[in-house]
Write a protein that holds these residues in place. Structure first.
Motif, short mmCIF file in Angstrom:
data_model
loop_
_atom_site.label_atom_id
_atom_site.label_comp_id
_atom_site.label_asym_id
_atom_site.label_seq_id
_atom_site.Cartn_x
_atom_site.Cartn_y
_atom_site.Cartn_z
N ILE A 121 0.29 -3.06 3.99
CA ILE A 121 0.09 -3.08 5.45
C ILE A 121 1.23 -3.83 6.12
N GLU A 122 1.66 -4.99 5.53
CA GLU A 122 2.76 -5.78 6.10
C GLU A 122 4.08 -5.00 6.03
N GLU A 123 4.26 -4.28 4.97
CA GLU A 123 5.47 -3.48 4.79
C GLU A 123 5.57 -2.38 5.85
N GLU A 124 4.41 -1.73 6.19
CA GLU A 124 4.39 -0.66 7.19
C GLU A 124 4.64 -1.24 8.57
N LYS A 125 4.15 -2.46 8.82
CA LYS A 125 4.38 -3.10 10.13
C LYS A 125 5.86 -3.38 10.34
N ARG A 126 6.57 -3.81 9.29
CA ARG A 126 7.99 -4.09 9.39
C ARG A 126 8.82 -2.83 9.56
N GLY A 127 8.39 -1.79 8.93
CA GLY A 127 9.19 -0.60 8.85
C GLY A 127 9.04 0.37 9.91
#
Length: 127
Positions: A121-127
């Protein structure tokens, strides 16, 4: 019909006879009588006249003036194919309503669409 003989007439008791002979009409109260005659209204008379004219028309009707007609049946029975389809539908519904759930086998549900982890989820928020 001959009048009855005096001996055949009913006898009046002496006390009643004396009371009737000595009765004083001055002791009676004066009462006014009112005659109530309700006449029909003009609408009632008109309605009765129209009703009488309708009855007169019905009574004087000559049935020989009518023309002969042939009645045609407009509601035919369904064909064999439609009856079979309806029977299949009714059997299907009856099968569902009368289904015995005890014939089912027990199964374990395995979820194959797990929720994403916090890192994803954190990775999708950054990307």
């Amino acid at each position: 019909m001959a009048a009855p003989a005096l001996k055949d007439l009913p006898k009046v008791a002496e006390t009643l006879k004396s009371q009737l002979e000595t009765f004083d009409t001055d002791k009676l109260k004066n009462a006014n009588t009112q005659e109530k005659i309700i006449l029909p209204t003009a609408e009632d008379v008109a309605a009765e006249k129209t009703q009488k004219s309708l009855f007169a028309g019905i009574e004087s009707f000559n049935p020989s003036n009518l023309k002969h007609t042939e009645t045609q049946e407009k509601n035919p029975l369904p064909d064999k194919e439609a009856i079979e389809k309806e029977k299949e539908k009714n059997d299907f519904i009856a099968g569902i309503e009368n289904f015995d759930s005890k014939k089912l086998k027990h199964t374990e549900t395995c979820e194959k669409n797990p929720l994403p982890t916090k890192e994803v989820i954190e990775e999708e928020k950054r990307g």
